[in-house]
Design a protein around this motif. Structure first.
Motif, PDB file in Angstrom:
ATOM      1  N   PHE A  15      -0.047 -18.734   7.842  1.00 33.91           N
ATOM      2  CA  PHE A  15      -0.239 -18.211   9.198  1.00 33.91           C
ATOM      3  C   PHE A  15      -1.727 -18.070   9.482  1.00 33.91           C
ATOM      4  O   PHE A  15      -2.516 -17.727   8.601  1.00 33.91           O
ATOM      5  CB  PHE A  15       0.395 -16.821   9.335  1.00 33.91           C
ATOM      6  CG  PHE A  15       1.861 -16.770   8.981  1.00 33.91           C
ATOM      7  CD1 PHE A  15       2.267 -16.684   7.665  1.00 33.91           C
ATOM      8  CD2 PHE A  15       2.828 -16.788   9.969  1.00 33.91           C
ATOM      9  CE1 PHE A  15       3.620 -16.634   7.321  1.00 33.91           C
ATOM     10  CE2 PHE A  15       4.177 -16.723   9.650  1.00 33.91           C
ATOM     11  CZ  PHE A  15       4.557 -16.654   8.330  1.00 33.91           C
ATOM     12  N   PHE A  35      -1.224 -13.335  16.487  1.00 36.29           N
ATOM     13  CA  PHE A  35      -0.717 -14.594  15.938  1.00 36.29           C
ATOM     14  C   PHE A  35      -1.323 -15.798  16.658  1.00 36.29           C
ATOM     15  O   PHE A  35      -1.407 -15.830  17.889  1.00 36.29           O
ATOM     16  CB  PHE A  35       0.805 -14.600  16.085  1.00 36.29           C
ATOM     17  CG  PHE A  35       1.468 -15.900  15.740  1.00 36.29           C
ATOM     18  CD1 PHE A  35       1.868 -16.778  16.734  1.00 36.29           C
ATOM     19  CD2 PHE A  35       1.695 -16.242  14.409  1.00 36.29           C
ATOM     20  CE1 PHE A  35       2.486 -17.971  16.417  1.00 36.29           C
ATOM     21  CE2 PHE A  35       2.321 -17.432  14.090  1.00 36.29           C
ATOM     22  CZ  PHE A  35       2.719 -18.295  15.089  1.00 36.29           C
ATOM     23  N   TYR A  90       1.661 -21.097  12.846  1.00 36.56           N
ATOM     24  CA  TYR A  90       2.436 -20.954  11.614  1.00 36.56           C
ATOM     25  C   TYR A  90       2.812 -22.331  11.070  1.00 36.56           C
ATOM     26  O   TYR A  90       3.221 -23.213  11.818  1.00 36.56           O
ATOM     27  CB  TYR A  90       3.688 -20.143  11.937  1.00 36.56           C
ATOM     28  CG  TYR A  90       4.856 -20.283  10.992  1.00 36.56           C
ATOM     29  CD1 TYR A  90       6.073 -20.817  11.437  1.00 36.56           C
ATOM     30  CD2 TYR A  90       4.768 -19.870   9.674  1.00 36.56           C
ATOM     31  CE1 TYR A  90       7.153 -20.925  10.586  1.00 36.56           C
ATOM     32  CE2 TYR A  90       5.847 -19.974   8.820  1.00 36.56           C
ATOM     33  CZ  TYR A  90       7.046 -20.511   9.281  1.00 36.56           C
ATOM     34  OH  TYR A  90       8.116 -20.610   8.435  1.00 36.56           O
ATOM     35  N   LEU A 116       5.174 -25.303  12.680  1.00 35.86           N
ATOM     36  CA  LEU A 116       6.415 -24.966  13.358  1.00 35.86           C
ATOM     37  C   LEU A 116       6.221 -24.130  14.608  1.00 35.86           C
ATOM     38  O   LEU A 116       7.122 -24.058  15.447  1.00 35.86           O
ATOM     39  CB  LEU A 116       7.366 -24.243  12.400  1.00 35.86           C
ATOM     40  CG  LEU A 116       7.811 -25.033  11.166  1.00 35.86           C
ATOM     41  CD1 LEU A 116       8.869 -24.273  10.389  1.00 35.86           C
ATOM     42  CD2 LEU A 116       8.328 -26.419  11.550  1.00 35.86           C
ATOM     43  N   ARG A 132       9.775 -13.355   4.091  1.00 32.56           N
ATOM     44  CA  ARG A 132       9.415 -12.268   4.998  1.00 32.56           C
ATOM     45  C   ARG A 132       9.442 -10.911   4.301  1.00 32.56           C
ATOM     46  O   ARG A 132       8.661 -10.030   4.622  1.00 32.56           O
ATOM     47  CB  ARG A 132      10.381 -12.273   6.185  1.00 32.56           C
ATOM     48  CG  ARG A 132       9.938 -11.410   7.337  1.00 32.56           C
ATOM     49  CD  ARG A 132      10.769 -11.688   8.554  1.00 32.56           C
ATOM     50  NE  ARG A 132      12.145 -11.261   8.402  1.00 32.56           N
ATOM     51  CZ  ARG A 132      12.864 -10.705   9.372  1.00 32.56           C
ATOM     52  NH1 ARG A 132      12.294 -10.491  10.544  1.00 32.56           N
ATOM     53  NH2 ARG A 132      14.119 -10.387   9.184  1.00 32.56           N
ATOM     54  N   GLN A 133      10.329 -10.758   3.316  1.00 35.54           N
ATOM     55  CA  GLN A 133      10.487  -9.458   2.682  1.00 35.54           C
ATOM     56  C   GLN A 133       9.223  -9.002   1.976  1.00 35.54           C
ATOM     57  O   GLN A 133       8.966  -7.818   1.871  1.00 35.54           O
ATOM     58  CB  GLN A 133      11.659  -9.500   1.673  1.00 35.54           C
ATOM     59  CG  GLN A 133      13.015  -9.341   2.304  1.00 35.54           C
ATOM     60  CD  GLN A 133      13.369 -10.459   3.252  1.00 35.54           C
ATOM     61  OE1 GLN A 133      12.998 -11.601   3.033  1.00 35.54           O
ATOM     62  NE2 GLN A 133      14.073 -10.146   4.314  1.00 35.54           N
ATOM     63  N   GLY A 134       8.461  -9.951   1.482  1.00 33.13           N
ATOM     64  CA  GLY A 134       7.241  -9.577   0.771  1.00 33.13           C
ATOM     65  C   GLY A 134       6.052  -9.389   1.674  1.00 33.13           C
ATOM     66  O   GLY A 134       4.967  -9.051   1.204  1.00 33.13           O
ATOM     67  N   GLY A 135       6.248  -9.611   2.954  1.00 36.67           N
ATOM     68  CA  GLY A 135       5.106  -9.513   3.850  1.00 36.67           C
ATOM     69  C   GLY A 135       4.147 -10.662   3.615  1.00 36.67           C
ATOM     70  O   GLY A 135       4.404 -11.584   2.843  1.00 36.67           O
ATOM     71  N   TYR A 136       3.055 -10.598   4.294  1.00 40.15           N
ATOM     72  CA  TYR A 136       2.024 -11.613   4.118  1.00 40.15           C
ATOM     73  C   TYR A 136       1.010 -11.133   3.087  1.00 40.15           C
ATOM     74  O   TYR A 136       0.785  -9.941   2.931  1.00 40.15           O
ATOM     75  CB  TYR A 136       1.200 -11.788   5.391  1.00 40.15           C
ATOM     76  CG  TYR A 136       1.863 -12.228   6.647  1.00 40.15           C
ATOM     77  CD1 TYR A 136       1.215 -11.990   7.852  1.00 40.15           C
ATOM     78  CD2 TYR A 136       3.079 -12.873   6.674  1.00 40.15           C
ATOM     79  CE1 TYR A 136       1.761 -12.389   9.042  1.00 40.15           C
ATOM     80  CE2 TYR A 136       3.639 -13.264   7.868  1.00 40.15           C
ATOM     81  CZ  TYR A 136       2.981 -13.028   9.053  1.00 40.15           C
ATOM     82  OH  TYR A 136       3.520 -13.411  10.247  1.00 40.15           O
ATOM     83  N   THR A 137       0.322 -12.096   2.478  1.00 44.36           N
ATOM     84  CA  THR A 137      -0.917 -11.793   1.777  1.00 44.36           C
ATOM     85  C   THR A 137      -2.037 -12.386   2.607  1.00 44.36           C
ATOM     86  O   THR A 137      -2.067 -13.603   2.835  1.00 44.36           O
ATOM     87  CB  THR A 137      -0.919 -12.408   0.366  1.00 44.36           C
ATOM     88  OG1 THR A 137       0.168 -11.874  -0.390  1.00 44.36           O
ATOM     89  CG2 THR A 137      -2.223 -12.077  -0.335  1.00 44.36           C
ATOM     90  N   PHE A 138      -2.911 -11.536   3.083  1.00 41.09           N
ATOM     91  CA  PHE A 138      -4.016 -11.981   3.920  1.00 41.09           C
ATOM     92  C   PHE A 138      -5.242 -12.332   3.076  1.00 41.09           C
ATOM     93  O   PHE A 138      -5.491 -11.733   2.027  1.00 41.09           O
ATOM     94  CB  PHE A 138      -4.432 -10.874   4.889  1.00 41.09           C
ATOM     95  CG  PHE A 138      -3.581 -10.770   6.127  1.00 41.09           C
ATOM     96  CD1 PHE A 138      -2.532  -9.878   6.178  1.00 41.09           C
ATOM     97  CD2 PHE A 138      -3.842 -11.556   7.231  1.00 41.09           C
ATOM     98  CE1 PHE A 138      -1.747  -9.762   7.321  1.00 41.09           C
ATOM     99  CE2 PHE A 138      -3.065 -11.459   8.379  1.00 41.09           C
ATOM    100  CZ  PHE A 138      -2.014 -10.558   8.417  1.00 41.09           C
TER     101      PHE A 138
END
Lengths: 113, 112
Positions: A33, A45, A48, A55, A98-104
């Protein structure tokens, strides 16, 4: 790598110049993302990718913004003919699900002068 | 049109006390929520999440509460520590998973 790596950390561009921002996601993360964070705001946003497929690009503010991820790993966000309003921190994030969230990543701070 | 709102830009709390950060949202389709913590010059770090099928999720000193009828969630930090001083963002997703909508952040200062 251990985390999401972005380069450069800082970029100063003259108005009208083209810039390219790079993102190296966590190895194996299929989702990538790009977000834009203006001063005092939350991340917004931009686009993605799932592997090499873009997408969703509904958040790109204009056709001057272009993103690619040709081999499904490294991604580049390109901004053509930069304007002062493009000044912001550009954040890249990757995730497995999605459950783990993002790593930025730490972001690229772009300043257009 | 801000779909996720954090109405308190800043919060100061004494070390050892509870910190409560609030977040409101407008889209009833949101079904997954995250809290992120951000230090200066770093990217946001994932802290804790909650799905809309739950009303509470706990992880150590951090607990997130979700009130779906009020479209409100909160993050509780107990006990607060000076290292918790940072900007906290809440974020919500509508199930497509393609993007999260972020609030504008709350800057927490924990006073030693």
């Amino acid at each position: 790598g251990a985390g999401v790596s972005q380069s450069p950390r800082y970029k100063v561009a003259k108005r009208g110049q083209d810039v390219a921002l790079r993102c190296d996601p966590i190895s194996g993360h299929v989702s990538l993302f790009w977000y834009q964070q203006a001063l005092g705001q939350g991340p917004e946003f931009l686009t993605y990718f799932q592997n090499e497929a873009q997408l969703d690009k509904s958040g790109l503010p204009s056709d001057r913004f272009f993103a690619e991820r040709p081999e499904g790993s490294v991604s580049t966000l390109k901004i053509q003919r930069t304007q002062q309003e493009d000044s912001a921190v550009y954040l890249c994030a990757s995730s497995l699900d999605r459950q783990g969230g993002y790593t930025f990543g730490s972001g690229t701070r772009l300043t257009v002068v | 049109d801000q779909q996720v709102k954090q109405n308190s830009p800043s919060l100061s709390v004494q070390e050892g006390r509870i910190s409560i950060l609030n977040c409101d949202y407008t889209n009833s389709m949101f079904d997954y929520f995250l809290w992120y913590k951000k230090y200066p010059a770093e990217g946001p770090t994932f802290l804790i999440s909650i799905s809309s099928i739950k009303d509470k999720n706990e992880d150590g000193r951090f607990t997130v509460f979700l009130n779906k009828s009020a479209k409100h969630l909160s993050l509780h930090i107990v006990p607060s520590q000076p290292g918790d001083s940072a900007v906290y963002f809440c974020a919500a997703s509508d199930g497509s998973g393609n993007q999260f909508y972020f609030g504008t952040g709350t800057s927490l200062t924990v006073i030693p």
